[in-house]
Design a protein around this motif. Structure first.
Motif, PDB file in Angstrom:
ATOM      1  N   GLU A 295      38.481  43.090  47.387  1.00  0.00           N
ATOM      2  CA  GLU A 295      39.161  42.959  46.097  1.00  0.00           C
ATOM      3  C   GLU A 295      39.774  44.288  45.664  1.00  0.00           C
ATOM      4  OE1 GLU A 295      36.303  41.483  43.351  1.00  0.00           O
ATOM      5  OE2 GLU A 295      36.342  39.428  44.128  1.00  0.00           O
ATOM      6  N   SER A 296      39.107  45.387  46.012  1.00  0.00           N
ATOM      7  CA  SER A 296      39.593  46.706  45.601  1.00  0.00           C
ATOM      8  C   SER A 296      40.759  47.199  46.455  1.00  0.00           C
ATOM      9  CB  SER A 296      38.448  47.733  45.690  1.00  0.00           C
ATOM     10  OG  SER A 296      37.345  47.339  44.909  1.00  0.00           O
ATOM     11  N   SER A 297      40.872  46.688  47.677  1.00  0.00           N
ATOM     12  CA  SER A 297      41.830  47.269  48.615  1.00  0.00           C
ATOM     13  C   SER A 297      42.932  46.316  49.058  1.00  0.00           C
ATOM     14  CB  SER A 297      41.082  47.751  49.873  1.00  0.00           C
ATOM     15  OG  SER A 297      40.470  46.664  50.532  1.00  0.00           O
ATOM     16  N   TRP A 298      42.964  45.070  48.572  1.00  0.00           N
ATOM     17  CA  TRP A 298      43.911  44.092  49.111  1.00  0.00           C
ATOM     18  C   TRP A 298      45.363  44.567  48.953  1.00  0.00           C
ATOM     19  CZ3 TRP A 298      47.905  41.787  46.597  1.00  0.00           C
ATOM     20  CH2 TRP A 298      47.883  41.767  45.206  1.00  0.00           C
ATOM     21  N   ARG A 299      45.648  45.276  47.857  1.00  0.00           N
ATOM     22  CA  ARG A 299      47.027  45.764  47.656  1.00  0.00           C
ATOM     23  C   ARG A 299      47.423  46.741  48.747  1.00  0.00           C
ATOM     24  NH1 ARG A 299      47.876  49.975  42.803  1.00  0.00           N
ATOM     25  NH2 ARG A 299      45.806  50.435  43.596  1.00  0.00           N
ATOM     26  N   GLU A 300      46.558  47.749  49.026  1.00  0.00           N
ATOM     27  CA  GLU A 300      46.873  48.723  50.056  1.00  0.00           C
ATOM     28  C   GLU A 300      46.931  48.084  51.442  1.00  0.00           C
ATOM     29  OE1 GLU A 300      44.430  51.136  46.993  1.00  0.00           O
ATOM     30  OE2 GLU A 300      44.697  49.064  47.611  1.00  0.00           O
ATOM     31  N   LEU A 301      46.013  47.153  51.714  1.00  0.00           N
ATOM     32  CA  LEU A 301      46.021  46.471  53.005  1.00  0.00           C
ATOM     33  C   LEU A 301      47.294  45.640  53.186  1.00  0.00           C
ATOM     34  CD1 LEU A 301      42.300  45.275  53.257  1.00  0.00           C
ATOM     35  CD2 LEU A 301      43.364  47.256  54.358  1.00  0.00           C
ATOM     36  N   PHE A 302      47.754  45.031  52.090  1.00  0.00           N
ATOM     37  CA  PHE A 302      48.985  44.246  52.148  1.00  0.00           C
ATOM     38  C   PHE A 302      50.170  45.139  52.508  1.00  0.00           C
ATOM     39  CE2 PHE A 302      52.785  42.484  50.157  1.00  0.00           C
ATOM     40  CZ  PHE A 302      52.779  41.177  50.628  1.00  0.00           C
ATOM     41  N   LEU A 303      50.261  46.306  51.882  1.00  0.00           N
ATOM     42  CA  LEU A 303      51.347  47.236  52.167  1.00  0.00           C
ATOM     43  C   LEU A 303      51.268  47.755  53.601  1.00  0.00           C
ATOM     44  CD1 LEU A 303      51.339  49.158  48.785  1.00  0.00           C
ATOM     45  CD2 LEU A 303      53.330  47.993  49.745  1.00  0.00           C
ATOM     46  N   LEU A 304      50.046  48.047  54.072  1.00  0.00           N
ATOM     47  CA  LEU A 304      49.890  48.531  55.443  1.00  0.00           C
ATOM     48  C   LEU A 304      50.299  47.465  56.458  1.00  0.00           C
ATOM     49  CD1 LEU A 304      46.517  50.506  55.268  1.00  0.00           C
ATOM     50  CD2 LEU A 304      48.773  51.437  55.825  1.00  0.00           C
TER      51      LEU A 304
ATOM     52  N   ILE B 184      39.893  52.995  56.796  1.00  0.00           N
ATOM     53  CA  ILE B 184      39.690  54.042  55.782  1.00  0.00           C
ATOM     54  C   ILE B 184      40.003  53.505  54.397  1.00  0.00           C
ATOM     55  CG2 ILE B 184      40.562  56.257  54.929  1.00  0.00           C
ATOM     56  CD1 ILE B 184      41.056  57.046  57.867  1.00  0.00           C
ATOM     57  N   VAL B 185      41.118  52.808  54.270  1.00  0.00           N
ATOM     58  CA  VAL B 185      41.533  52.257  52.977  1.00  0.00           C
ATOM     59  C   VAL B 185      40.521  51.247  52.465  1.00  0.00           C
ATOM     60  CG1 VAL B 185      43.236  50.734  51.902  1.00  0.00           C
ATOM     61  CG2 VAL B 185      43.992  52.690  53.257  1.00  0.00           C
ATOM     62  N   LEU B 186      40.047  50.367  53.358  1.00  0.00           N
ATOM     63  CA  LEU B 186      39.093  49.331  52.947  1.00  0.00           C
ATOM     64  C   LEU B 186      37.813  49.948  52.402  1.00  0.00           C
ATOM     65  CD1 LEU B 186      38.250  46.295  52.922  1.00  0.00           C
ATOM     66  CD2 LEU B 186      37.310  46.676  55.212  1.00  0.00           C
ATOM     67  N   PHE B 187      37.241  50.903  53.132  1.00  0.00           N
ATOM     68  CA  PHE B 187      35.962  51.472  52.711  1.00  0.00           C
ATOM     69  C   PHE B 187      36.123  52.482  51.576  1.00  0.00           C
ATOM     70  CE2 PHE B 187      34.950  50.467  57.300  1.00  0.00           C
ATOM     71  CZ  PHE B 187      34.228  49.312  56.986  1.00  0.00           C
ATOM     72  N   LYS B 188      37.245  53.161  51.523  1.00  0.00           N
ATOM     73  CA  LYS B 188      37.464  54.146  50.465  1.00  0.00           C
ATOM     74  C   LYS B 188      37.658  53.480  49.105  1.00  0.00           C
ATOM     75  CE  LYS B 188      40.597  57.958  49.219  1.00  0.00           C
ATOM     76  NZ  LYS B 188      41.039  57.374  47.933  1.00  0.00           N
ATOM     77  N   ALA B 189      38.292  52.291  49.104  1.00  0.00           N
ATOM     78  CA  ALA B 189      38.619  51.642  47.830  1.00  0.00           C
ATOM     79  C   ALA B 189      37.380  51.349  47.002  1.00  0.00           C
ATOM     80  CB  ALA B 189      39.394  50.353  48.099  1.00  0.00           C
ATOM     81  N   GLY B 190      36.295  50.933  47.653  1.00  0.00           N
ATOM     82  CA  GLY B 190      35.085  50.607  46.903  1.00  0.00           C
ATOM     83  C   GLY B 190      34.381  51.807  46.322  1.00  0.00           C
ATOM     84  N   LEU B 191      34.741  53.005  46.788  1.00  0.00           N
ATOM     85  CA  LEU B 191      34.092  54.225  46.309  1.00  0.00           C
ATOM     86  C   LEU B 191      34.890  54.924  45.226  1.00  0.00           C
ATOM     87  CD1 LEU B 191      33.088  55.596  49.819  1.00  0.00           C
ATOM     88  CD2 LEU B 191      31.577  54.503  48.158  1.00  0.00           C
ATOM     89  N   ASP B 192      36.112  54.452  44.972  1.00  0.00           N
ATOM     90  CA  ASP B 192      36.946  55.076  43.944  1.00  0.00           C
ATOM     91  C   ASP B 192      36.362  54.815  42.571  1.00  0.00           C
ATOM     92  OD1 ASP B 192      38.640  56.054  45.830  1.00  0.00           O
ATOM     93  OD2 ASP B 192      40.109  54.456  45.630  1.00  0.00           O
ATOM     94  N   SER B 193      36.673  55.707  41.652  1.00  0.00           N
ATOM     95  CA  SER B 193      36.082  55.624  40.314  1.00  0.00           C
ATOM     96  C   SER B 193      36.758  54.609  39.415  1.00  0.00           C
ATOM     97  CB  SER B 193      36.135  56.998  39.630  1.00  0.00           C
ATOM     98  OG  SER B 193      37.478  57.465  39.559  1.00  0.00           O
TER      99      SER B 193
ATOM    100  N   THR C 189      35.281  43.525  33.975  1.00  0.00           N
ATOM    101  CA  THR C 189      35.061  44.809  34.605  1.00  0.00           C
ATOM    102  C   THR C 189      34.551  44.598  36.006  1.00  0.00           C
ATOM    103  OG1 THR C 189      32.823  44.854  33.699  1.00  0.00           O
ATOM    104  CG2 THR C 189      34.562  45.912  32.404  1.00  0.00           C
ATOM    105  N   GLY C 190      34.822  45.575  36.878  1.00  0.00           N
ATOM    106  CA  GLY C 190      34.493  45.422  38.275  1.00  0.00           C
ATOM    107  C   GLY C 190      33.011  45.612  38.558  1.00  0.00           C
ATOM    108  N   SER C 191      32.544  44.976  39.639  1.00  0.00           N
ATOM    109  CA  SER C 191      31.176  45.131  40.084  1.00  0.00           C
ATOM    110  C   SER C 191      31.046  46.435  40.866  1.00  0.00           C
ATOM    111  CB  SER C 191      30.780  43.940  40.963  1.00  0.00           C
ATOM    112  OG  SER C 191      30.943  42.728  40.285  1.00  0.00           O
ATOM    113  N   ARG C 192      29.870  47.038  40.851  1.00  0.00           N
ATOM    114  CA  ARG C 192      29.623  48.266  41.594  1.00  0.00           C
ATOM    115  C   ARG C 192      29.044  47.903  42.946  1.00  0.00           C
ATOM    116  NH1 ARG C 192      29.881  52.733  38.437  1.00  0.00           N
ATOM    117  NH2 ARG C 192      28.751  53.913  40.015  1.00  0.00           N
ATOM    118  N   LEU C 193      29.245  48.789  43.920  1.00  0.00           N
ATOM    119  CA  LEU C 193      28.701  48.564  45.255  1.00  0.00           C
ATOM    120  C   LEU C 193      27.187  48.629  45.234  1.00  0.00           C
ATOM    121  CD1 LEU C 193      31.157  50.787  47.325  1.00  0.00           C
ATOM    122  CD2 LEU C 193      31.006  48.304  47.395  1.00  0.00           C
TER     123      LEU C 193
END
Length: 301
Positions: free
Chosen positions: A134-143, A197-206, A223-227
């Motif tokens: 959910e956090s990274s779908w936008r970046e993955l779509f662009l990639l 990198i994008v997939l795993f990094k997205a969940g760690l962003d603030s 609001t988003g869920s935390r890992l």
């Protein structure tokens, strides 16, 4: 079962349940036909014929091992080299608005399957897997677009009138982002590492996630869920960066190329999720949050 997710699987069952709930069948607007919705149609096909959809998206041809320092007993994690099925499911250049939306839906499906293949080699809980996607779908779509359709131009999707000025700026950013990655002439392994990198990094962003999930796992505004296991996700992110570094270590100017690739990552966020939803998916899924669609696809994959 007739609910919001499965209501289109059988119209007869849906009609029977509506009549049972007190619907006036004489008030049905017979002139209204079904929407020409690529994403809804593919979702219905997937839930109804999972074997057929699986044949459309075959498993990846190879894997790139993550060289993570780990105990011998810990299962190794691999990165699917490419978005699943690229060689078997070629995407043709999109020209019309309908064909652009069709290709966008297929890119979304391929990304979800790729992420699911990657997560299969981890011990991450399903909740964390969904949070990452959910956090990274936008970046993955662009990639995925940069890798498969680098000339994709959503200009044909801009609505008429002055209200499209803001989206026009986003369209320029979209084209510039794709051009930036295309200019690097990345191979499949490099794209796979960057995607991980994008997939795993997205969940760690603030920054907060665009949605949260209810008890059944579906997305809803809030609001988003935390890992649950941020440390494990951080190790996977570091492993993906290490794999990319090792991939480039033997190449000429590898260190310089590695730095340039990492500097390109912020450009993936220059295009807003709102713009991608409005341009590529609003006319096909309506006001349904795309995170809910992704969640359903991921759990059904």
């Amino acid at each position: 079962m007739v609910d919001k997710t499965h209501r289109n699987q059988c119209r007869a069952c849906r009609l029977a349940k509506c009549i049972q709930a007190g619907m006036n069948k004489d008030a049905v607007q017979h002139e209204r036909g079904p929407r020409n919705s690529t994403l809804r149609r593919q979702m219905a096909l997937y839930f109804k014929e999972p074997e057929m959809m699986a044949n459309m998206v075959p498993p990846p041809a190879g894997a790139l091992d993550l060289a993570l320092p780990k105990p011998p007993t810990e299962p190794r994690v691999s990165i699917p080299v490419s978005v699943a099925g690229l060689s078997s499911v070629p995407l043709m250049p999109a020209i019309t608005a309908e064909s652009i939306c069709e290709q966008a839906a297929r890119l979304l499906f391929l990304n979800v399957h790729w992420a699911r293949d990657l997560a299969a080699g981890t011990n991450l809980a399903m909740e964390d897997q969904l949070t990452l996607l959910e956090s990274s779908w936008r970046e993955l779509f662009l990639l995925a677009a940069a890798q498969i359709l680098p000339t994709l131009d959503p200009s044909a999707l801009l609505p008429p009138g002055p209200q499209s000025l803001g989206l026009a700026v986003e369209v320029n950013r979209f084209r510039e982002t794709l051009a930036g990655f295309h200019a690097m002439n990345l191979d499949q392994h490099e794209f796979a590492c960057i995607r991980a990198i994008v997939l795993f990094k997205a969940g760690l962003d603030s920054e907060p996630l665009p949605s949260s999930r209810s008890s059944n796992g579906s997305a809803s505004p809030g609001t988003g869920s935390r890992l649950r296991d941020a440390a494990a996700v951080a190790r996977l992110r570091d492993g993906a960066q290490l794999a990319l570094g090792q991939r480039l270590s033997g190449a000429s100017f590898g260190a310089l190329r590695f730095g340039k690739l990492l500097l390109l990552l912020p450009s993936l966020r220059s295009v807003s999720t709102h713009a991608i939803e409005e341009l590529f998916f609003r006319r096909t899924i309506g006001i349904i949050p795309i995170e809910r669609i992704i969640c359903d696809m991921y759990k059904a994959a």
